[in-house]
Write a protein that holds these residues in place. Structure first.
Motif, PDB file in Angstrom:
ATOM      1  N   VAL A   1       4.198  -6.957   0.902  1.00  0.00           N
ATOM      2  CA  VAL A   1       3.660  -7.979   0.413  1.00  0.00           C
ATOM      3  C   VAL A   1       3.626  -9.205   2.105  1.00  0.00           C
ATOM      4  O   VAL A   1       2.561  -9.483   1.939  1.00  0.00           O
ATOM      5  N   THR A   2       4.542  -8.880   2.871  1.00  0.00           N
ATOM      6  CA  THR A   2       3.910  -9.509   4.514  1.00  0.00           C
ATOM      7  C   THR A   2       2.511  -8.928   4.788  1.00  0.00           C
ATOM      8  O   THR A   2       1.625  -9.721   4.975  1.00  0.00           O
ATOM      9  N   GLY A   3       2.478  -7.987   4.422  1.00  0.00           N
ATOM     10  CA  GLY A   3       0.848  -7.147   4.338  1.00  0.00           C
ATOM     11  C   GLY A   3       0.055  -7.482   3.546  1.00  0.00           C
ATOM     12  O   GLY A   3      -0.996  -8.131   4.404  1.00  0.00           O
ATOM     13  N   LEU A   4       0.430  -7.713   2.737  1.00  0.00           N
ATOM     14  CA  LEU A   4      -0.618  -8.718   1.891  1.00  0.00           C
ATOM     15  C   LEU A   4      -0.861 -10.032   2.287  1.00  0.00           C
ATOM     16  O   LEU A   4      -1.737 -10.940   2.014  1.00  0.00           O
ATOM     17  N   LEU A   5       0.142 -10.145   2.664  1.00  0.00           N
ATOM     18  CA  LEU A   5      -0.061 -11.796   3.285  1.00  0.00           C
ATOM     19  C   LEU A   5      -1.069 -11.844   4.708  1.00  0.00           C
ATOM     20  O   LEU A   5      -2.212 -13.196   4.705  1.00  0.00           O
ATOM     21  N   GLY A   6      -1.184 -11.108   5.124  1.00  0.00           N
ATOM     22  CA  GLY A   6      -1.971 -10.317   6.155  1.00  0.00           C
ATOM     23  C   GLY A   6      -3.238 -11.004   5.346  1.00  0.00           C
ATOM     24  O   GLY A   6      -4.190 -11.592   6.049  1.00  0.00           O
ATOM     25  N   TYR A   7      -4.039 -10.676   4.217  1.00  0.00           N
ATOM     26  CA  TYR A   7      -5.059 -10.830   3.740  1.00  0.00           C
ATOM     27  C   TYR A   7      -5.699 -12.282   4.118  1.00  0.00           C
ATOM     28  O   TYR A   7      -6.395 -12.809   3.764  1.00  0.00           O
ATOM     29  N   LEU A   8      -4.755 -13.858   3.962  1.00  0.00           N
ATOM     30  CA  LEU A   8      -4.844 -14.278   4.278  1.00  0.00           C
ATOM     31  C   LEU A   8      -5.828 -14.844   5.890  1.00  0.00           C
ATOM     32  O   LEU A   8      -6.748 -16.118   5.803  1.00  0.00           O
ATOM     33  N   ASP A   9      -5.681 -13.931   6.564  1.00  0.00           N
ATOM     34  CA  ASP A   9      -6.406 -14.258   7.869  1.00  0.00           C
ATOM     35  C   ASP A   9      -7.131 -13.416   7.845  1.00  0.00           C
ATOM     36  O   ASP A   9      -7.468 -12.226   9.380  1.00  0.00           O
ATOM     37  N   GLY A  10      -7.312 -12.593   7.001  1.00  0.00           N
ATOM     38  CA  GLY A  10      -8.305 -11.276   7.165  1.00  0.00           C
ATOM     39  C   GLY A  10      -7.992  -9.634   7.083  1.00  0.00           C
ATOM     40  O   GLY A  10      -9.120  -9.312   6.233  1.00  0.00           O
ATOM     41  N   SER A  11      -6.996  -9.424   7.204  1.00  0.00           N
ATOM     42  CA  SER A  11      -6.510  -7.811   6.794  1.00  0.00           C
ATOM     43  C   SER A  11      -5.198  -7.401   6.862  1.00  0.00           C
ATOM     44  O   SER A  11      -4.529  -8.553   7.001  1.00  0.00           O
ATOM     45  N   PHE A  12      -4.928  -6.456   5.956  1.00  0.00           N
ATOM     46  CA  PHE A  12      -3.771  -6.022   5.430  1.00  0.00           C
ATOM     47  C   PHE A  12      -2.635  -5.993   6.766  1.00  0.00           C
ATOM     48  O   PHE A  12      -3.397  -5.422   7.935  1.00  0.00           O
ATOM     49  N   LEU A  13      -2.312  -6.414   6.728  1.00  0.00           N
ATOM     50  CA  LEU A  13      -0.266  -6.665   8.154  1.00  0.00           C
ATOM     51  C   LEU A  13      -0.579  -7.280   8.928  1.00  0.00           C
ATOM     52  O   LEU A  13      -0.336  -7.142  10.017  1.00  0.00           O
TER      53      LEU A  13
END
Lengths: 983, 109
Positions: free
Chosen positions: A863-875
């Protein structure tokens, strides 16, 4: 049009089972229609192409992309040669299908589908043969070739109980040939750079490279020999006559064996001048021709006789193609047609006799009274054609063959030798043809055999009559023969067939053959007396069987090298191989870059010495406990080395893992033998040698490959940019949770899988029974409750400290030594301490849902990794600012790491630390301790697991208690009051 | 040089233990092999620079390479879990922790 014909044939094959289910054996009539239709289409299509004036060598070309990236396509090409063979395949195929409708037994409504397999395979066989003779792509050609092999194997194999072995032998020989063809095809594709057969045939590589040309010529010839049953691969053909007659008729007349002849004719334009090709084909062909003809004379089974006759006739064809002149090639084409007609008629005729007389042994037939005038006429006509008696097609074709032998190129003696040998084979042909006819006519007294219905003999009659008509008016074949010969020769050939050529030499040879043959027929009793008892000194069939057994034995021997339950053998193989590779590399390396940063401090050498001592002690340890203890020596030395190298986090991890490993091993102490066996001298020496080589290779490899460069660019990047980009000062931790978090997530998953594996293994299989420890009841420490008081006190005091430490280490990991892994190991150590402090296994159970923890850890990481998509990419870590505090999602990711690791540790301790053999405690009907304790989280995995476990143990207890006293002993750690010990 | 020697010693012990009969000794061999792998990784980063990699160091010539350290850290934990799995395999299934079937001569001795 070609594609449509092929698709039609395949569709027929697909529909065959359905039709058979509806119509029973009569499906053959309907299935023959599309084959005849395709034959007509192909003939008309070729006629169109032949009349277009633009083409010097007429051909119909069609193509469908198949594997465009390899330039392999479903390319079909219809030239004269393909025309001849596709007509044979389709027309004879249709005739055999019609014939089969009466040959196969009638089926009642219930098992209508009994013949579905036969019809599907026969039509599939026809489709494969059609694809083979039409293919203009080497890959398609090869696939079709193998398809015919498989079809014939299956058709033979389904012909009853005795058919299994012959089918396998057939498959072995033909598949071996298929591999040779594969080699030939591969070499051709590589050498010419194209898969189009028409392009390969005209490529100029063949002229320039005689070695390559010879190689491919030999490969092609061997492949064709296996398919066409030429010496020394002839064994399978007579062997395979166990198949039912329609199959044999098709196999011998138009399909399978003709595929080899087609292959030879197809590649004849390229190889006809190659000496190896000529010698191989002529020699093998003539040897087979004479051998087959002589062998046929010795047979009693009419079908077997025909099988040897096929071999002999194919031998003549092969030799003819080997001669390679235009006359020879056109003779080969004509004889192929003649052979297809008379051989299909003969096989089907023998089938009719066999069907009605229930035997095809000529000795038994002689004691019967067959009244079968039509069948007899068919047999006489077809056999006469085979013997080469004038006014039949066989005479015309044989005479053109003799003419071609007489004109064979080469030294002066060649034509004479070849003609003499071919004439010899023909003399025997006359003799065995007569033997066949006389046998088929049967005797005059005995059981009367009635004639078959017209539907049964129609197909063979058509073949025999065609031989007569074409024999009387051979010019009808001129067009087909010229077209086929032109394609086989690669140049335009005009063939004019006639019954009467005037007083030419071949006529006299023919007459001499017939005369000598007639003498042999008249003196047949004496001939048989001479030939009959003389068995050949060796049997090719035995050769095939020996080769097969040898292959299986070789496989067994090779397999036995690694077939061992001992891990030693499996682990030694990679060790030895890697050592050899490494030592070879050392030996081959001459120059190395200088050592730039070789820095070994005195402490390093001290640690190396310690590690060496530890390793030697481990190798020599004879008891379980000592081995576990000295493992710690190595681990702790390495921990110190890591500290010395500036790898604080690594060293802390190593330290904790070392402790936990020892704790896990302690749990298993009583389930494993306390003492190790002493290895024998041989094992010790081998082990020392292999280990020495591996160690030497490692040292050499590390020495040569490390310390010879400056810091890597990656290292420099992390050191200069790491802090600024992540805000974390612990660079190792930032690599784990910021830069290479995807790696870490993968590692968490691996950890999780390891945890699940442990759980699955221990739930599914009971661990080994433990050895009971002798306990002195009078000893003050015999009661675990009082014995553990110090540890319990320590745990009580230290527990909160450890938990607090664990949390602090987790939170500060991004900046100071610590982080998810280390803090989880510390937490795990805390749980371990509480486990060790517990007075019994049951009370020690830490009731946390460990499987949930593992899953939660991986989920948090993801899930943390998916949050990374808010800033562009996984994790990609986020750095939100909350109430003025700079936060990072990397910390959340680290929490995921924490949960997964602690889950695995809890799984190990909970599952391995459970009461080892508590079968005595849970007797049937008793309440189960701990099965649903008040502190079980409802529905938790642990409780769930325990319940199933207890249920299972109850079952085993019922089984084991009386029978196996070993499992019923009470473990020393379960002396709680209230526990029942039945002893 | 010292790391090469350490790695060689560890592999020597590991392979020797691999060739023994008892599963537990084979597992201990794997423990040693894990150590050896970690030592090789650390050696790849170089052992001349030994200052802990923290913050944004000014002088790169003395600071250790953090990348192999990160690799080794996770490798240790993975090796730990694999060790546990192998230990569980050693105690489940057959009762004997031994390959006596494969070597009847030694079993008699």
């Amino acid at each position: 049009m070609l594609l449509a014909c092929l698709a039609g044939a395949l569709l027929t094959c697909a529909l065959a089972p359905l039709l058979t289910r509806v119509l029973g054996r009569d499906a053959g009539w309907l299935l023959a229609v599309p084959l005849l239709g395709a034959a007509a289409l192909i003939a008309l299509g070729y006629d169109d192409a032949a009349h277009s004036p633009a083409e010097p060598t007429p051909a119909v070309v069609e193509s469908l992309p198949w594997i465009p990236s390899l330039d392999v396509g479903l390319a079909l090409r219809l030239d004269g040669l393909s025309l001849v063979f596709s007509l044979l395949v389709l027309v004879i195929g249709a005739a055999v299908l019609c014939y089969a409708t009466r040959y196969l037994e009638r089926t009642d409504r219930v098992d209508r589908g009994k013949h579905a397999g036969f019809y599907a395979l026969m039509t599939g066989f026809a489709a494969a043969m059609l694809a083979l003779v039409l293919a203009d792509d080497l890959v398609v050609f090869y696939v079709a070739w193998e398809a015919t092999t498989l079809c014939s194997f299956l058709l033979i194999a389904r012909s009853g109980d005795g058919a299994r072995e012959p089918a396998i032998r057939t498959l072995l020989v033909t598949v071996a040939g298929g591999l040779v063809l594969l080699a030939a095809v591969t070499v051709m594709i590589v050498a010419t750079g194209t898969t189009r057969i028409s392009a390969v045939l005209t490529h100029d590589v063949w002229g320039g490279q005689p070695g390559l040309t010879t190689l491919v010529a030999v490969l092609v010839a061997v492949a064709a020999f296996t398919k066409s049953a030429q010496f020394p691969f002839q064994a399978w053909l007579p062997d395979s006559m166990v198949a039912i007659t329609p199959v044999s008729a098709y196999l011998h007349a138009a399909a399978m064996v003709k595929a080899g002849i087609y292959l030879l004719l197809r590649f004849s334009p390229v190889f006809s001048g190659v000496p190896a090709w000529t010698v191989l084909l002529v020699t093998a062909g003539l040897v087979t021709a004479v051998f087959g003809a002589v062998a046929a004379l010795r047979r009693y089974d009419l079908k077997e006789l025909l099988a040897y006759s096929t071999m002999s006739q194919l031998g003549l064809l092969t030799a003819m193609i080997g001669v390679g002149t235009t006359a020879a090639l056109s003779a080969a084409v004509v004889h192929t047609v003649a052979h297809a007609l008379f051989k299909s008629a003969l096989f089907m005729g023998v089938g009719v006799i066999d069907h009605n007389a229930h035997t095809r042994d000529l000795r038994k037939l002689a004691r019967m009274n067959p009244r079968m005038p039509v069948t007899a006429a068919i047999m006489v006509l077809a056999a006469a054609s085979m013997a080469g008696i004038p006014l039949l097609l066989g005479f015309v074709s044989k005479e053109s063959m003799l003419a071609a032998f007489l004109d064979a190129p080469g030294p002066a003696w060649t034509p004479w030798l070849l003609t003499a040998t071919a004439a010899l084979a023909s003399v025997f042909t006359v003799a065995y043809s007569a033997r066949l006819v006389l046998g088929a006519l049967g005797g005059r007294r005995g059981t009367m055999v009635r004639e078959a219905p017209v539907t049964f003999w129609a197909a063979p009659a058509a073949g025999a009559l065609a031989g007569l008509v074409l024999g009387l008016a051979p010019f009808l074949l001129d067009g087909l023969a010229s077209a086929g010969a032109s394609a086989a020769a690669g140049s335009t050939v005009e063939k004019h067939l006639a019954v009467w050529h005037g007083p030419v030499p071949e006529l006299f040879v023919s007459l001499a053959v017939l005369a000598t043959g007639a003498v042999l027929v008249l003196a047949r009793r004496r001939v048989h007396a001479v030939l009959g008892p003389r068995a050949f000194p060796f049997s090719a069939l035995d050769g095939v069987d020996r080769a097969r057994e040898g292959t299986i034995r070789l496989g067994g021997v090779v397999g036995s090298w690694t077939n061992s339950p001992a891990p030693a053998r499996h682990l030694a193989i990679p060790a030895v191989c890697l050592s050899v590779v490494a030592l070879l590399a050392v030996w081959r390396t001459s120059e190395l870059p200088p050592v730039r940063i070789a820095a070994s401090e005195p402490l390093d050498w001290l640690l190396a010495l310690l590690i060496g001592c530890g390793v030697v002690a481990m190798m020599g340890a004879r008891s379980l406990i000592s081995a576990i203890v000295v493992t710690g020596v190595v681990g702790f030395s390495i921990t110190v080395w890591f500290f010395d190298l500036g790898a604080t986090d690594v060293a802390m991890t190593q330290l904790l893992v070392e402790i936990l490993t020892v704790c896990v091993m302690v749990l298993l102490l009583r389930r494993l033998p306390a003492r190790f066996s002493s290895p024998g001298a041989r094992r010790r020496v081998v082990a020392l040698l292999v280990a020495g080589a591996a160690g030497l290779a490692t040292t050499a490899g590390v020495w040569m490959l490390t310390g010879r460069r400056e810091a890597s660019p990656a290292s420099e990047y992390y050191l200069t940019h790491g802090y600024n980009e992540t805000g974390g000062s612990n660079l190792v931790n930032t690599i784990l949770v910021d830069f290479r978090a995807l790696d870490t997530l993968g590692e968490l998953t691996v950890l999780g899988v390891a945890g699940l594996t442990i759980a699955a293994l221990l739930h599914g299989r009971r661990p080994a029974a433990d050895d009971p420890a002798p306990i002195d009841e009078r000893s003050p420490v015999s009661d675990p409750g009082t014995n553990t008081v110090f540890v319990r006190t320590a745990a009580w005091l230290l527990g909160p400290v450890i938990v607090a430490m664990s949390v602090i280490l987790l939170l500060r990991g991004h900046y100071e030594p610590g982080g998810g892994f280390i803090s989880a190991l510390v937490g795990g150590a805390g749980f371990t301490l509480s486990y060790l402090a517990a007075p019994s296994d049951e009370r020690a159970r830490v009731r946390l849902p460990y499987l949930w923890l593992i899953g939660l850890g991986v989920a948090v990481g993801t899930v943390t990794g998916l949050l990374g998509y808010l800033d562009g990419s996984f994790l990609r870590p986020l750095h939100p600012s909350v109430l003025g505090f700079e936060l990072t999602t990397a910390l959340v990711f680290d929490v995921g790491v924490y949960l997964a690791v602690i889950g695995v540790i809890l799984a190990a301790f909970n599952l391995l630390g459970r009461p080892p053999s508590d079968t005595t405690k849970v007797l049937p009907g008793e309440p189960e301790p701990g099965a649903s304790g008040p502190d079980d989280p409802p529905g938790s995995d642990a409780a769930e697991g325990t319940r199933t476990e207890v249920r299972k143990r109850r079952r085993t207890a019922r089984r084991n208690t009386p029978a196996d006293p070993a499992t019923a002993r009470t473990p020393h750690a379960t002396h709680d009051p209230g526990e029942v010990n039945p002893r | 040089m010292s790391s090469a020697v350490i790695a060689g010693l560890l592999v020597f012990g590991a392979v020797y233990l691999f060739m023994q009969r008892e599963m537990l000794r084979v597992i201990l061999g794997f423990v040693l092999l894990g150590h050896a792998g970690n030592v090789v990784l650390m050696a790849a980063g170089g052992s001349a620079r030994r200052h802990e990699p923290f913050g944004a160091p000014g002088d790169l010539s003395t600071v250790a390479d953090p990348l192999p350290q990160a690799f080794v850290l996770t490798a240790i934990v993975i090796a730990f879990s694999i060790t546990i799995v192998m230990l569980v395999l050693a105690v489940t299934g057959r009762d004997e922790d031994d390959d006596t079937e494969a070597d009847p001569e030694e079993a008699r001795s």
